[in-house]
Design a protein around this motif. Structure first.
Motif, PDB file in Angstrom:
ATOM      1  N   ALA A 219       0.982  -1.112  -0.117  1.00 39.77           N
ATOM      2  CA  ALA A 219      -0.051   0.105   0.004  1.00 39.77           C
ATOM      3  C   ALA A 219       1.019   1.364  -0.033  1.00 39.77           C
ATOM      4  O   ALA A 219       0.728   2.036  -0.648  1.00 39.77           O
ATOM      5  CB  ALA A 219      -0.913   0.113   1.046  1.00 39.77           C
ATOM      6  N   CYS A 220       2.004   1.176   0.905  1.00 41.68           N
ATOM      7  CA  CYS A 220       3.172   2.302   0.972  1.00 41.68           C
ATOM      8  C   CYS A 220       3.598   2.284  -0.457  1.00 41.68           C
ATOM      9  O   CYS A 220       3.832   3.719  -1.049  1.00 41.68           O
ATOM     10  CB  CYS A 220       4.009   2.197   2.131  1.00 41.68           C
ATOM     11  SG  CYS A 220       3.378   2.158   3.670  1.00 41.68           S
ATOM     12  N   ILE A 221       4.013   1.162  -1.048  1.00 43.37           N
ATOM     13  CA  ILE A 221       4.748   1.220  -2.291  1.00 43.37           C
ATOM     14  C   ILE A 221       3.847   1.698  -3.473  1.00 43.37           C
ATOM     15  O   ILE A 221       4.321   2.593  -4.318  1.00 43.37           O
ATOM     16  CB  ILE A 221       5.139  -0.059  -2.675  1.00 43.37           C
ATOM     17  CG1 ILE A 221       6.330  -0.544  -1.807  1.00 43.37           C
ATOM     18  CG2 ILE A 221       5.749  -0.346  -4.149  1.00 43.37           C
ATOM     19  CD1 ILE A 221       6.694  -2.111  -2.102  1.00 43.37           C
ATOM     20  N   LEU A 222       2.726   1.514  -3.507  1.00 40.98           N
ATOM     21  CA  LEU A 222       1.764   1.962  -4.409  1.00 40.98           C
ATOM     22  C   LEU A 222       1.335   3.352  -4.476  1.00 40.98           C
ATOM     23  O   LEU A 222       1.497   4.384  -5.383  1.00 40.98           O
ATOM     24  CB  LEU A 222       0.313   1.278  -4.400  1.00 40.98           C
ATOM     25  CG  LEU A 222      -0.707   1.713  -5.518  1.00 40.98           C
ATOM     26  CD1 LEU A 222      -0.345   1.302  -6.989  1.00 40.98           C
ATOM     27  CD2 LEU A 222      -2.159   0.882  -4.969  1.00 40.98           C
ATOM     28  N   SER A 223       1.528   4.049  -2.914  1.00 41.25           N
ATOM     29  CA  SER A 223       1.316   5.431  -2.886  1.00 41.25           C
ATOM     30  C   SER A 223       2.144   6.369  -3.441  1.00 41.25           C
ATOM     31  O   SER A 223       2.399   7.179  -3.956  1.00 41.25           O
ATOM     32  CB  SER A 223       0.985   5.568  -1.561  1.00 41.25           C
ATOM     33  OG  SER A 223       1.059   7.039  -1.096  1.00 41.25           O
ATOM     34  N   SER A 224       3.792   5.455  -3.015  1.00 37.98           N
ATOM     35  CA  SER A 224       4.944   6.337  -3.577  1.00 37.98           C
ATOM     36  C   SER A 224       4.950   6.184  -5.163  1.00 37.98           C
ATOM     37  O   SER A 224       5.517   7.215  -5.568  1.00 37.98           O
ATOM     38  CB  SER A 224       6.079   5.663  -2.850  1.00 37.98           C
ATOM     39  OG  SER A 224       6.014   5.718  -1.509  1.00 37.98           O
ATOM     40  N   VAL A 225       4.842   5.020  -5.747  1.00 35.24           N
ATOM     41  CA  VAL A 225       4.758   5.081  -7.125  1.00 35.24           C
ATOM     42  C   VAL A 225       3.850   5.997  -7.881  1.00 35.24           C
ATOM     43  O   VAL A 225       4.379   6.437  -8.818  1.00 35.24           O
ATOM     44  CB  VAL A 225       4.566   3.584  -7.436  1.00 35.24           C
ATOM     45  CG1 VAL A 225       4.278   3.338  -9.047  1.00 35.24           C
ATOM     46  CG2 VAL A 225       5.764   2.654  -7.138  1.00 35.24           C
ATOM     47  N   LEU A 226       2.646   6.310  -7.382  1.00 36.88           N
ATOM     48  CA  LEU A 226       1.830   6.961  -7.978  1.00 36.88           C
ATOM     49  C   LEU A 226       2.165   8.495  -7.939  1.00 36.88           C
ATOM     50  O   LEU A 226       1.755   9.357  -8.760  1.00 36.88           O
ATOM     51  CB  LEU A 226       0.237   6.754  -7.294  1.00 36.88           C
ATOM     52  CG  LEU A 226      -0.547   5.629  -7.697  1.00 36.88           C
ATOM     53  CD1 LEU A 226      -1.559   5.761  -6.821  1.00 36.88           C
ATOM     54  CD2 LEU A 226      -0.591   5.246  -9.250  1.00 36.88           C
ATOM     55  N   LYS A 227       3.131   8.903  -6.984  1.00 35.73           N
ATOM     56  CA  LYS A 227       3.615  10.109  -6.937  1.00 35.73           C
ATOM     57  C   LYS A 227       4.899  10.619  -7.740  1.00 35.73           C
ATOM     58  O   LYS A 227       5.252  11.432  -7.978  1.00 35.73           O
ATOM     59  CB  LYS A 227       4.168  10.608  -5.549  1.00 35.73           C
ATOM     60  CG  LYS A 227       2.988  10.631  -4.503  1.00 35.73           C
ATOM     61  CD  LYS A 227       3.457  10.563  -3.101  1.00 35.73           C
ATOM     62  CE  LYS A 227       2.144  10.630  -2.085  1.00 35.73           C
ATOM     63  NZ  LYS A 227       2.639  10.732  -0.966  1.00 35.73           N
ATOM     64  N   ILE A 228       5.569   9.303  -8.340  1.00 38.78           N
ATOM     65  CA  ILE A 228       6.683   9.686  -9.198  1.00 38.78           C
ATOM     66  C   ILE A 228       6.313   9.779 -10.688  1.00 38.78           C
ATOM     67  O   ILE A 228       4.979   9.642 -11.139  1.00 38.78           O
ATOM     68  CB  ILE A 228       7.518   8.477  -9.277  1.00 38.78           C
ATOM     69  CG1 ILE A 228       6.914   7.229  -9.796  1.00 38.78           C
ATOM     70  CG2 ILE A 228       8.232   8.393  -7.586  1.00 38.78           C
ATOM     71  CD1 ILE A 228       8.176   6.001  -9.550  1.00 38.78           C
ATOM     72  N   ARG A 229       7.099  10.171 -11.367  1.00 40.50           N
ATOM     73  CA  ARG A 229       6.976  10.557 -12.993  1.00 40.50           C
ATOM     74  C   ARG A 229       6.397   9.223 -13.743  1.00 40.50           C
ATOM     75  O   ARG A 229       7.121   8.091 -13.370  1.00 40.50           O
ATOM     76  CB  ARG A 229       7.846  11.167 -13.703  1.00 40.50           C
ATOM     77  CG  ARG A 229       8.144  12.463 -13.316  1.00 40.50           C
ATOM     78  CD  ARG A 229       9.573  12.830 -14.137  1.00 40.50           C
ATOM     79  NE  ARG A 229      11.038  12.336 -13.585  1.00 40.50           N
ATOM     80  CZ  ARG A 229      11.918  12.663 -14.291  1.00 40.50           C
ATOM     81  NH1 ARG A 229      12.082  13.587 -15.126  1.00 40.50           N
ATOM     82  NH2 ARG A 229      13.045  11.918 -14.003  1.00 40.50           N
TER      83      ARG A 229
END
Length: 316
Positions: A219-229
């Motif tokens: 869940a944390c990984i998905l949240s971080s990935v959605l914030k990157i380019r």
């Protein structure tokens, strides 16, 4: 404690397997033989490639090497005995060998559960805390973490079963192809209520709790990935896709098998299906150890590159 009336201690168990038909058993023998050969080759291949290729000497591949090692021996602790039973159709196994098989299965299965958590944590740090990755996942910490995984698995999975051994009684027939704790307690001479409670507690700490941790990590990984380019998202997703696939397969079958309500595990309940448990076991005993190296090798460009580079160096 006195034995129940008309019950005597068993010195061996009879695994009924899948069928009493010789032709079906012969067909299953060749099927499981092929699966076992692929398992040995695939996991042995993963271990060798990771050890030989210096650019794969990273925490992620170190944990993957441990996973391949576990799958190699987990399959080897059960499938050869299954092949023997299919070929000779006897199914007889000494109680000592059955106990060893139970404890080895608990130990390696529990270790894989915790190792998958560690691999999820590695991906979490790599994606969510990239600037701290070299500090948080330095080799000294990796060695301590992997040691903690193996020791914790022994304490959680094996030690309770050693302290509460199952005394098997006649009749000694088990509707299964491998000795497992859930199957062995069916022929226990004593009440299994305490054993079932212990199994439920162990299942929570070694299966349910780790699975929740993995879900939170992703869940944390998905949240971080959605914030990157968007150009970097595909690379981030690709590094996690193999692990997600393996987690889904392994924890899916483990949760179904070991996290049922206590009333469904009880051997006296009519709604419990031995056949169901037997076929579920096929997945984490034979199928998953075979497909794990295929998933990681076919979906991993670094492993493919390592293999190709070794082939080119040999030609030159």
């Amino acid at each position: 404690m006195d034995l129940p009336i008309n019950r005597t201690l068993a010195t061996e168990v009879i695994l009924l397997g899948f069928s009493q038909n010789v032709k079906i058993n012969l067909l299953l023998f060749f099927l499981f033989l092929i699966i076992y050969i692929i398992t040995l080759f695939g996991n042995g291949f993963m271990v060798c490639v990771i050890i030989i290729s210096s650019h794969l000497h990273t925490p992620m591949y170190f944990f993957l090497c441990n996973l391949a090692f576990i799958d190699f021996f987990y399959s080897s602790s059960t499938v050869p005995k299954l092949l023997e039973s299919l070929l000779f159709s006897s199914g007889k196994t000494s109680l000592m060998i059955c106990d060893i098989q139970v404890h080895v299965g608990l130990f390696l299965g529990g270790t894989e559960c915790l190792l998958l958590v560690l691999m999820a944590y590695d991906r979490y740090v790599a994606i969510c805390k990239p600037l701290y990755y070299l500090v948080l996942m330095r080799w000294s910490i990796c060695y301590r973490l992997i040691t903690l995984v193996w020791v914790s698995s022994f304490i959680l999975s094996v030690l309770p079963s050693l302290l509460m051994p199952v005394r098997a009684c006649n009749p000694n027939q088990l509707n299964h192809f491998v000795c497992e704790i859930l199957v062995l307690i069916k022929i226990s001479c004593e009440s299994t209520e305490k054993t079932e409670i212990v199994i439920s507690c162990i299942s929570f700490f070694s299966i349910v709790f780790p699975f929740i941790f993995i879900l939170l990590s992703y869940a944390c990984i998905l949240s971080s990935v959605l914030k990157i380019r968007s150009s970097r998202r595909s690379k981030a997703f690709s590094t996690c896709s193999s692990h997600v696939t393996v987690v889904t397969l392994f924890y899916g079958t483990a949760l179904i098998m070991y996290s049922r309500p206590k009333s469904q595990m009880c051997i006296h309940k009519a709604n419990y299906s031995s056949d169901q448990g037997k076929y579920i076991s096929v997945f984490y005993v034979a199928i998953i150890p075979m497909v794990n190296p295929l998933i990681y090798s076919l979906k991993n460009k670094e492993i493919i590159t390592a293999v190709l580079s070794k082939k080119q160096s040999k030609k030159s």
